[in-house]
Design a protein around this motif. Sequence first.
Motif, mmCIF file in Angstrom:
data_model
loop_
_atom_site.group_PDB
_atom_site.id
_atom_site.type_symbol
_atom_site.label_atom_id
_atom_site.label_comp_id
_atom_site.label_asym_id
_atom_site.label_seq_id
_atom_site.Cartn_x
_atom_site.Cartn_y
_atom_site.Cartn_z
ATOM 1 N N SER A 286 0.840 -1.205 0.000
ATOM 2 C CA SER A 286 0.000 0.000 0.000
ATOM 3 C C SER A 286 0.872 1.251 0.000
ATOM 4 N N THR A 287 0.345 2.330 -0.520
ATOM 5 C CA THR A 287 1.110 3.572 -0.637
ATOM 6 C C THR A 287 1.443 4.179 0.715
ATOM 7 N N CYS A 288 0.688 3.809 1.742
ATOM 8 C CA CYS A 288 0.925 4.388 3.063
ATOM 9 C C CYS A 288 1.856 3.540 3.925
ATOM 10 N N SER A 289 2.398 2.458 3.356
ATOM 11 C CA SER A 289 3.251 1.575 4.153
ATOM 12 C C SER A 289 4.590 2.224 4.480
ATOM 13 N N GLY A 290 5.045 3.146 3.621
ATOM 14 C CA GLY A 290 6.308 3.845 3.881
ATOM 15 C C GLY A 290 7.539 2.989 3.694
ATOM 16 N N LYS A 291 7.412 1.842 3.072
ATOM 17 C CA LYS A 291 8.535 0.937 2.862
ATOM 18 C C LYS A 291 9.107 1.124 1.467
ATOM 19 N N SER A 292 10.406 0.806 1.321
ATOM 20 C CA SER A 292 11.040 0.878 0.016
ATOM 21 C C SER A 292 10.575 -0.277 -0.852
ATOM 22 N N LEU A 293 10.809 -0.159 -2.152
ATOM 23 C CA LEU A 293 10.399 -1.207 -3.078
ATOM 24 C C LEU A 293 11.088 -2.527 -2.761
ATOM 25 N N VAL A 294 12.365 -2.463 -2.403
ATOM 26 C CA VAL A 294 13.108 -3.688 -2.066
ATOM 27 C C VAL A 294 12.504 -4.350 -0.841
ATOM 28 N N ASN A 295 12.173 -3.542 0.159
ATOM 29 C CA ASN A 295 11.575 -4.069 1.381
ATOM 30 C C ASN A 295 10.198 -4.646 1.112
ATOM 31 N N GLN A 296 9.410 -3.974 0.283
ATOM 32 C CA GLN A 296 8.083 -4.472 -0.062
ATOM 33 C C GLN A 296 8.170 -5.806 -0.803
ATOM 34 N N THR A 297 9.118 -5.886 -1.728
ATOM 35 C CA THR A 297 9.290 -7.131 -2.482
ATOM 36 C C THR A 297 9.693 -8.277 -1.573
ATOM 37 N N SER A 298 10.643 -8.013 -0.686
ATOM 38 C CA SER A 298 11.105 -9.042 0.242
ATOM 39 C C SER A 298 9.970 -9.542 1.135
ATOM 40 N N ARG A 299 9.187 -8.631 1.669
ATOM 41 C CA ARG A 299 8.075 -9.005 2.548
ATOM 42 C C ARG A 299 6.979 -9.732 1.763
ATOM 43 N N SER A 300 6.765 -9.335 0.516
ATOM 44 C CA SER A 300 5.760 -10.008 -0.315
ATOM 45 C C SER A 300 6.160 -11.448 -0.589
ATOM 46 N N VAL A 301 7.438 -11.650 -0.896
ATOM 47 C CA VAL A 301 7.929 -13.010 -1.149
ATOM 48 C C VAL A 301 7.773 -13.873 0.098
ATOM 49 N N LYS A 302 8.125 -13.325 1.257
ATOM 50 C CA LYS A 302 7.989 -14.081 2.508
ATOM 51 C C LYS A 302 6.529 -14.449 2.765
ATOM 52 N N LEU A 303 5.631 -13.510 2.499
ATOM 53 C CA LEU A 303 4.205 -13.788 2.683
ATOM 54 C C LEU A 303 3.750 -14.925 1.772
ATOM 55 N N ILE A 304 4.132 -14.870 0.512
ATOM 56 C CA ILE A 304 3.730 -15.902 -0.448
ATOM 57 C C ILE A 304 4.264 -17.259 -0.023
ATOM 58 N N VAL A 305 5.535 -17.316 0.391
ATOM 59 C CA VAL A 305 6.147 -18.588 0.801
ATOM 60 C C VAL A 305 5.414 -19.166 2.012
ATOM 61 N N VAL A 306 5.108 -18.319 2.993
ATOM 62 C CA VAL A 306 4.414 -18.801 4.199
ATOM 63 C C VAL A 306 3.034 -19.350 3.843
ATOM 64 N N ILE A 307 2.287 -18.646 3.010
ATOM 65 C CA ILE A 307 0.949 -19.098 2.630
ATOM 66 C C ILE A 307 1.022 -20.406 1.847
ATOM 67 N N VAL A 308 1.984 -20.509 0.944
ATOM 68 C CA VAL A 308 2.132 -21.742 0.160
ATOM 69 C C VAL A 308 2.471 -22.917 1.072
ATOM 70 N N LEU A 309 3.361 -22.708 2.029
ATOM 71 C CA LEU A 309 3.721 -23.787 2.952
ATOM 72 C C LEU A 309 2.513 -24.234 3.775
ATOM 73 N N LEU A 310 1.729 -23.285 4.260
ATOM 74 C CA LEU A 310 0.520 -23.634 5.013
ATOM 75 C C LEU A 310 -0.489 -24.355 4.127
ATOM 76 N N TYR A 311 -0.610 -23.907 2.886
ATOM 77 C CA TYR A 311 -1.526 -24.534 1.924
ATOM 78 C C TYR A 311 -1.100 -25.988 1.676
ATOM 79 N N CYS A 312 0.213 -26.192 1.458
ATOM 80 C CA CYS A 312 0.720 -27.553 1.223
ATOM 81 C C CYS A 312 0.564 -28.425 2.463
#
Length: 263
Positions: free
Chosen positions: A179-205
Amino acid sequence: MPGPGPHLVYSLGVGTGLMHLSGGWFSPHHCLVYALNSFLGPDLGSFSEWLTSSLGAGEDVGSSLMDFLHHPFYYVLILGVPLAFFYGWLSKVALQRGVLGTISGMPLKRRQCLFLVAAGSFSHFFLDHLFEENGHSPTYMWILSTGWWQERAPNNPDAVVVVGVLTACLLIGFIYINSTCSGKSLVNQTSRSVKLIVVIVLLYCLWCSSQLYWRNPPQPPVGEEADLGVFVFLGVYFFLPHVLCIASIDQKEHLELGEQLPI
């Protein structure tokens, strides 16, 4: 199974896309090493079996090489390090003789070559597992086995709740992180997004595995869908090669050269 053409076109297409997206940091050297190991790579085992059978000599050796080398992991474990040394030397020669250039002016390092050898091997089997043995390869059959084909899948309210919660968390979490109000850099947003996806996939599996292999009697985790097999297949044979290709880009050279360039 796919012939040389599809393997080469797929890997060169992916490599060219990475060259463009990386601004040249994924260089033609990267692209060719990746493509050669996707195109010929594990098929060295098949080639050795064909060669020895054609010559009528050493067929047992050729067959053994086929069993060991035509494998996504054994190929890397057996030939990964020797090929990394070879491609590192080849990259240096190509650069010195002006055959292929790099944006950094440096040849590939052995570590980078090892990543690209592994990426090529996994990409090779991305096509092989889908299009060999008339659709009855062991890997493809396992993927389908994680679905529910015995009869019409029953409606399980718990599956609807679990899958609904996981997918909602993924979408809402992604929107929140980026979100635009998160105040995080693009690199930080990407890193956190990847971690979120990995966690959800692991729980799904984990959910799918618990319903298929730990529950007695088993029940379909997501209706008739083979989600567990699809996630594992995409993770190993699609996303992992791309991650290895990105990891093969030397970030240190990138930063050092970036500091020397005028702003």
